[in-house]
Structure formats: structure tokens, C-alpha cells
Design an enzyme around this catalytic site. Structure first.
Site, mmCIF file in Angstrom:
data_model
loop_
_atom_site.group_PDB
_atom_site.id
_atom_site.type_symbol
_atom_site.label_atom_id
_atom_site.label_comp_id
_atom_site.label_asym_id
_atom_site.label_seq_id
_atom_site.Cartn_x
_atom_site.Cartn_y
_atom_site.Cartn_z
ATOM 1 N N TYR A 43 -0.899 -2.180 -10.418
ATOM 2 C CA TYR A 43 0.090 -2.750 -11.024
ATOM 3 C C TYR A 43 -0.034 -3.803 -12.257
ATOM 4 O O TYR A 43 1.008 -4.139 -12.822
ATOM 5 C CB TYR A 43 0.953 -3.592 -9.903
ATOM 6 C CG TYR A 43 1.705 -2.864 -8.722
ATOM 7 C CD1 TYR A 43 1.596 -1.657 -8.903
ATOM 8 C CD2 TYR A 43 2.105 -3.584 -7.533
ATOM 9 C CE1 TYR A 43 2.112 -0.716 -7.649
ATOM 10 C CE2 TYR A 43 2.380 -2.948 -6.808
ATOM 11 C CZ TYR A 43 2.208 -1.662 -6.583
ATOM 12 O OH TYR A 43 2.840 -0.921 -5.423
ATOM 13 N N HIS A 62 -4.807 3.111 -1.778
ATOM 14 C CA HIS A 62 -3.673 3.059 -2.479
ATOM 15 C C HIS A 62 -3.181 4.558 -2.821
ATOM 16 O O HIS A 62 -3.817 5.054 -3.969
ATOM 17 C CB HIS A 62 -3.651 2.212 -3.810
ATOM 18 C CG HIS A 62 -2.262 2.113 -4.395
ATOM 19 N ND1 HIS A 62 -2.158 1.351 -5.632
ATOM 20 C CD2 HIS A 62 -1.183 2.569 -4.008
ATOM 21 C CE1 HIS A 62 -0.913 1.489 -6.063
ATOM 22 N NE2 HIS A 62 -0.150 2.121 -4.889
#
Length: 267
Positions: free
Chosen positions: A41, A102
Site C-alpha cells: 500500500y 499477502h
């Protein structure tokens, strides 16, 4: 793992730069205590700055981050260690509550990455190990690979993607499901069954969708918004008590919509 204060968190995807820090700080002011970020992110620094400036006791916060997304480079042991250490540095924290793998592209990634993340739990600088977008087959592999408990599986879940099979698989395992895109990226606003329940309770479709998720055993939700008004609105989900009729009507929704669905993914 999640309590009443942390079952509803803030997803921080795309909350970057000064405006991102301000939104995250506003969430903490509203009362959010679960913050979800990721190396991918590129906003761990903003999350850390918001935490540092908030005045909220660190022990009252639940901070989650993620490493080794399929878009990241080769998953060598040195790369994964460096990624984790850099996440800690950007967050400005000496521990995180939850560290996720992730979204792997293959089970080879899982076999490389997950045992490395396990080391941080064993060392006491990560409280809980999590995984993201693992299938049932991936979970079975993961449980064979590591000795520490996998406390969270983060996947897309909302009234239009109810994850019945996955939730049934996780039942009685103490692995909690964390729902990202819990509003189906806005699609829940266009579902009659949800609108009827929203009108009944005098709240938005977003609040109803989140309250429905939170009514499910072992499910937490991390809605993402850059609007302070929406932060406050979403937070109302913690105080909305859906009755059995409300829940049954949403359970019965037949429309299916998946927001994140790469061609190569084996759901």
C-alpha cells in the site's frame, strides 16, 4: 483475537500522503482501534505517523500489516526478512499485532514465506500470524508448514460474496476471517434486500452490510474510506443489532459479485 473494539477496523489501501495520515488520524479519533495496512500500500509511514500523533495508548491498538504480495519481487529469504524489517521501521513500531502473508501467487510462495513469518511470532515481535487470499488447499498446506497458530485469513467477503464454504471450513479452528472490500466496492448500495433492512433500522446500506458481517461468528471487517463522514457512518455498525429476520434476508441474497478476481487465481 479480535474484541468488540477491534472487530471493525479500517482498511487503509490508497490512504497515502498527508491526506491519508489525516484520514487515519480521524479514524482513530472516531474510535477505530484496528488499522490494516501493507507493504504494497506504500502507506505504512502514514499509519505510523497517525498512531504517533493520536495519543492513543499503543496497547489499545491492533496494527496489522502484510508482506510478500504476488506483485512484489522474488520471495527469497533475505527479501522477506528485509521486507518485514522495513515495515517495522516505516510504522515506527517495535511490534505488530498481526503480520500477514499477502496473497501468494503459488504454493511455492507459501512454502518460502510462511515459515519466515513464523519466526517473528516465535521471537515475540509479532503477536499473530495471518494469511491473505489463501484457498482451502492453501490453508491445509499452511497448517502443515508452521507450528504457530494461523489466527487470521483475510479474504474478500460481503453480502454478495458470503464465503459460506470457507467459513464452514474455518469453523472450530480459531482462525478468524477478516473481510476486505466488505461493501463490495459500493455494490451493496444497489441490493433491495439490504436497502429494506437499512430503511427498517434508519441506517445506510453500508452499516447494514457491516453489521451483517459482524454478526457472523469469527468474522471481522475492515472497510476502507477516505471520507470522515463515511468513517463515522461505518462505525455505527458496532451498535446496530440485526434480528434473525434481517440476517436471514441478507443470507438469502442470490446475486454474486467478486471485486478482486485475477485470471490466474484458483478460488
Amino acid at each position: 483475537m479480535f474484541d468488540q473494539q477491534t472487530q471493525l477496523g479500517l482498511g487503509t489501501y490508497s490512504l497515502t500522503d498527508e491526506s491519508g495520515t489525516e484520514t487515519i488520524a480521524a479514524a482513530l479519533d472516531v474510535g477505530y482501534r484496528h488499522l490494516d495496512t501493507a507493504r504494497l500500500y506504500e502507506n505504512e509511514r502514514e499509519v505510523g505517523e497517525a498512531i504517533a500523533d493520536s495519543g492513543v495508548d499503543r496497547d489499545d491498538l491492533f496494527v496489522a500489516t502484510k508482506v510478500a504480495h504476488f506483485e512484489e519481487p522474488e520471495k527469497s529469504e533475505s527479501y522477506v526478512h528485509r521486507a518485514v524489517q522495513e515495515s517495522f521501521e516505516r510504522l515506527g513500531l517495535d511490534r505488530v499485532d498481526l503480520l500477514y502473508h499477502h496473497w501468494p501467487r503459488s504454493q511455492d510462495d507459501i512454502e518460502t514465506v510462511l515459515p519466515i513469518l513464523e519466526e517473528y511470532v516465535e521471537d515475540g515481535v509479532v503477536d499473530h500470524l495471518g494469511v491473505s487470499n489463501y484457498t482451502i488447499a492453501d490453508m491445509e498446506l499452511a497448517w502443515d508448514l508452521v507450528d504457530v497458530h494461523i489466527d487470521a485469513l483475510q479474504v474478500e467477503m460481503h453480502p454478495l460474496l458470503q464465503q459460506d464454504e470457507l467459513r464452514a471450513f474455518l469453523a472450530n479452528t480459531d482462525t478468524q476471517l477478516v473481510a476486505y472490500s466488505p461493501l463490495a466496492q459500493g455494490a451493496v448500495f444497489d441490493v433491495d434486500a439490504i436497502s429494506v433492512v437499512a430503511e427498517k433500522h434508519g441506517v445506510s446500506e453500508a452499516v447494514v452490510s457491516l453489521a451483517w458481517l459482524l454478526s457472523k461468528d469469527g468474522v471481522a471487517a475492515i472497510p476502507r474510506t477516505s471520507s470522515v463522514d463515511h468513517l463515522r457512518d461505518n462505525f455505527e455498525a458496532l451498535s446496530v443489532d440485526l434480528d434473525d429476520e434481517d440476517i436471514d434476508s441478507i443470507d438469502a441474497i442470490e446475486r454474486t459479485h467478486r471485486c478482486e478476481d485475477p485470471d490466474w487465481m484458483r478460488w
